[in-house]
Write an enzyme that holds these catalytic residues in place. Structure first.
Site, PDB file in Angstrom:
ATOM      1  N   ASP A  54      31.672  40.403  27.400  1.00  0.00           N
ATOM      2  CA  ASP A  54      33.022  40.260  27.942  1.00  0.00           C
ATOM      3  C   ASP A  54      33.847  41.467  27.495  1.00  0.00           C
ATOM      4  OD1 ASP A  54      31.932  37.765  28.504  1.00  0.00           O
ATOM      5  OD2 ASP A  54      33.751  36.655  27.965  1.00  0.00           O
ATOM      6  N   LYS A 107      37.480  37.943  34.524  1.00  0.00           N
ATOM      7  CA  LYS A 107      37.940  36.937  33.552  1.00  0.00           C
ATOM      8  C   LYS A 107      39.440  37.084  33.333  1.00  0.00           C
ATOM      9  CE  LYS A 107      37.278  35.814  28.615  1.00  0.00           C
ATOM     10  NZ  LYS A 107      36.466  36.129  27.413  1.00  0.00           N
ATOM     11  N   LYS A 161      35.975  33.677  35.580  1.00  0.00           N
ATOM     12  CA  LYS A 161      36.012  32.971  34.297  1.00  0.00           C
ATOM     13  C   LYS A 161      37.461  32.769  33.877  1.00  0.00           C
ATOM     14  CE  LYS A 161      34.767  33.236  29.381  1.00  0.00           C
ATOM     15  NZ  LYS A 161      33.974  33.932  28.333  1.00  0.00           N
TER      16      LYS A 161
END
Length: 222
Positions: free
Chosen positions: A91, A153, A182
């Site tokens: 991430d 995300k 996400k």
């Protein structure tokens, strides 16, 4: 929808600066017990964690976290190191200042380089929605789509706000085919989680849902 349906898309997360190995180990044990998608932990613990879970759980870590303003070369090195240590998901945080300066090609190029460094592992691109305008969020949906990254995300969970229903809906509407969403930051109940999923979230970053399970008869009946 039952709790297991929700938990299987959760990245069970602990990224506090004070996280100890004992706390990380608890996160790993709980993630394996409750069948979460991964455990998202600091990079310094990735090798130890990967050895501990021995293939039973994907290990996720964060790159350029939480501010995103490291150089691209630094982020690429971080990514390669994490993958070498056993991370299966990455991430990364974008350079938000570059986005606001309109340096879109540089933002995209950085994501592309990090995606290449992932060597086939999953890349999630954190855009920190609470700091962006609606136009910037839409632009990042376009950039992430072009980059080839697997996920966009919402948040680090370390800024002024986390995921919102509105942002997830917006992102789902504007990402290209094959890009998943996400939601992370502030997801505190299964009801919230289910709403994020209904709006299009494919993954959730949180630690609270597993904590809820543990508080409910210590997960009895799961």
């Amino acid at each position: 929808m039952n709790t297991s349906d929700v938990l299987k898309i959760v990245d069970h997360t602990l990224l506090t600066q004070t996280a100890t190995w004992a706390e990380i180990k608890e996160i790993l044990d709980d993630a394996m017990k409750f069948g979460t998608a991964s455990a998202c932990i600091p990079a310094a613990y990735v090798k130890q964690a990967a050895e501990y879970v021995d293939g039973k759980l994907p290990i996720c870590t964060v790159i350029g976290f939480p501010n995103g303003y490291s150089t691209t070369a630094t982020k690429v090195f971080e990514t390669k190191d994490a993958i070498a240590n056993g991370a299966r998901e990455i991430d990364m945080v974008i350079n938000i200042g570059f986005l606001k300066d309109g340096r879109y090609d540089e933002v995209e190029n950085e994501i592309c380089q990090i995606h290449e460094a992932c060597n086939g592992k999953i890349l999630k691109v954190i855009i920190e929605t609470c700091l962006l305008t609606e136009e910037e969020k839409i632009k990042m949906c376009e950039i992430v789509t072009k980059s080839g990254a697997e996920f966009i995300k919402t948040s680090t969970g370390f800024s002024k706000a986390g995921a919102t229903f509105e942002d997830v809906k917006l992102m789902k509407e504007h990402v290209g085919e094959g890009v998943k969403v996400k939601a992370a930051g502030g997801i505190s109940s299964f009801a919230d989680a289910e709403e994020f999923m209904r709006l299009g979230a494919d993954r959730l970053g949180t630690s609270r849902l597993v904590k809820i399970m543990k508080q409910t008869d210590n997960g009895a009946g799961y």
